[in-house]
Scaffold this active site. Structure first.
Site, PDB file in Angstrom:
ATOM      1  N   HIS A 187       0.811  -1.227   0.000  1.00 21.46           N
ATOM      2  CA  HIS A 187       0.000   0.000   0.000  1.00 21.46           C
ATOM      3  C   HIS A 187       0.842   1.274   0.000  1.00 21.46           C
ATOM      4  O   HIS A 187       0.387   2.345   0.414  1.00 21.46           O
ATOM      5  CB  HIS A 187      -0.954   0.012   1.210  1.00 21.46           C
ATOM      6  CG  HIS A 187      -2.218   0.768   0.949  1.00 21.46           C
ATOM      7  ND1 HIS A 187      -2.467   2.025   1.461  1.00 21.46           N
ATOM      8  CD2 HIS A 187      -3.321   0.454   0.220  1.00 21.46           C
ATOM      9  CE1 HIS A 187      -3.652   2.453   1.068  1.00 21.46           C
ATOM     10  NE2 HIS A 187      -4.191   1.518   0.311  1.00 21.46           N
ATOM     11  N   HIS A 239      -7.284  -2.367 -11.028  1.00 13.41           N
ATOM     12  CA  HIS A 239      -7.590  -1.950  -9.659  1.00 13.41           C
ATOM     13  C   HIS A 239      -9.047  -1.519  -9.607  1.00 13.41           C
ATOM     14  O   HIS A 239      -9.525  -0.794 -10.471  1.00 13.41           O
ATOM     15  CB  HIS A 239      -6.670  -0.777  -9.304  1.00 13.41           C
ATOM     16  CG  HIS A 239      -6.808  -0.241  -7.928  1.00 13.41           C
ATOM     17  ND1 HIS A 239      -7.514   0.910  -7.641  1.00 13.41           N
ATOM     18  CD2 HIS A 239      -6.305  -0.671  -6.745  1.00 13.41           C
ATOM     19  CE1 HIS A 239      -7.429   1.166  -6.350  1.00 13.41           C
ATOM     20  NE2 HIS A 239      -6.718   0.220  -5.773  1.00 13.41           N
TER      21      HIS A 239
END
Length: 386
Positions: free
Chosen positions: A189, A289
């Site tokens: 992340h 995504h």
């Protein structure tokens, strides 16, 4: 040039849990739906769509590429998350209109499908990983054979081996519990800096993740190059890149084996297809995504249908962000997204292939949202990467 129809209005809906939908109306009565949120900045995006009305009202919605270029190249400033997310919302809606106008799914207008379904993974855990073993076992029961999750919480630029050992121990326990029947995708992340990313990749290699996402923040492409050369784990980058120009150095420098651009942030279906096809030339895999809403997912599935190198699709069913709303709350019963043996079917109706529940959108837009990313700090008081 003959104009078949004209755009008459653009309306936005800020809806729970953290999304923004855009409705493009035409004088022929055909409506296109797009999704163009930038997480944590929905009000900004609503204002941006209002500005774009000046360029779109009265224009032909079927001239998608001309509209894309006009929105991208107008004025001195281009690229970036706000403008490209706005272009994304409009582009998706225009493709939806064109598909409905021609009574064809979008993928048929782009060469036809190479697949009928795409493998999908589910998110587990939360911002800080917890309950992973229990969550994975629940996903197995639901038919998933792949999951993704954050592997750590705050991590300093150089942190302790005690913390590293804790991360490895948790993930080792997970792998032991689920065996090889479940593929695991590790999301760093962007909260891991290069010194610790190099250590973690080495320590986690034996756990055989399907990929590691955002091993470092996307701005650190040179660091990604170094990390890619030091590990056998496929590294993934792309959710925070916003056009093909951002991906140029990723391909040329061989910074990643997998890219995960977001259809809602990268310039819509038009730009996703360009990037996906370009990636194929470098033998780079595509894993779009999409921790967002149903329109975003439908757009991704149209891309998955035609990009040969697409191999897995993210979606947000039950994700920890979705408090107060979920994917299927905004579509009609015949359009609900369901996993079938770990795969998502490609919708084959006209346009995006889904039927939007406009009444639900109108109702929940009155609730709205003010979702914001959390603020994290290290023990010394400095801001941590979320």
């Amino acid at each position: 040039m003959e104009t078949y129809m004209k755009i008459t209005s653009i309306k936005t809906y800020v809806v729970p849990p953290r999304w923004l939908f855009v409705k493009v109306q035409t004088d022929e009565g055909i409506v296109g739906w797009g999704e163009g949120v930038l997480e944590g900045h929905a009000e900004t995006m609503a204002a941006k769509f209002s500005e774009l009305e000046d360029f779109l009202i009265g224009t032909d919605p079927l001239r998608i590429e001309d509209t894309w270029q006009k929105l991208y190249r107008n004025g001195c400033y281009r690229g970036g998350p706000v403008l490209m997310s706005a272009i994304s919302g409009i582009d998706i809606a225009l493709w939806d209109i064109k598909g409905k106008f021609l009574n064809q799914p979008i993928y048929s207008l782009l060469g036809g499908p190479v697949r009928d379904k795409v493998r999908s993974y589910c998110w587990i855990g939360g911002d800080r990983p917890s309950g992973l073993v229990k969550s994975v076992k629940e996903m197995q029961v639901k038919g998933y054979d792949a999951v993704k999750f954050n592997i750590c919480s705050e991590l300093q630029i150089v942190d302790s081996y005690k913390k590293i050992d804790g991360i490895v121990k948790q993930l080792d326990e997970l792998r032991t519990a689920v065996g090889v029947d479940m593929d695991l995708a590790f999301d760093f992340h962007g909260r891991v800096h290069e010194p610790m990313a190099k250590v973690l990749l080495h320590e986690l290699e034996y756990l055989r993740p399907i990929f590691v996402e955002d091993a470092v923040v996307s701005a650190q492409v040179d660091a990604m190059v170094n990390l890619s050369r030091s590990t056998s784990i496929p590294l993934t980058i792309g959710e925070r890149l916003h056009s093909r120009y951002d991906f140029k150095q990723v391909f040329e420098k061989r910074a990643a084996s997998v890219i995960n651009p977001d259809t809602v942030h990268v310039g819509g279906i038009s730009e996703m297809v360009r990037i996906g096809n370009w990636a194929e030339a470098y033998d780079v895999a595509l894993a779009p995504h999409c921790p967002l809403g149903p329109i975003a997912l439908a757009a991704c599935l149209q891309v998955d249908a035609i990009c040969y190198n697409a191999f897995i699709q993210e979606q947000s069913i039950g994700i920890h962000y979705n408090q107060g709303g979920d994917l299927n709350d905004y579509v009609m019963p015949d359009s609900k997204f369901e996993i079938e043996n770990g795969f998502l079917p490609i919708p084959n109706g006209p346009g995006l292939g889904i039927n939007i529940d406009e009444a639900a959108i109108e109702k929940l837009a009155k609730v709205g949202h003010k979702w914001r990313a959390p603020v994290w700090r290290h023990e010394d008081g400095s801001i941590a990467e979320w």
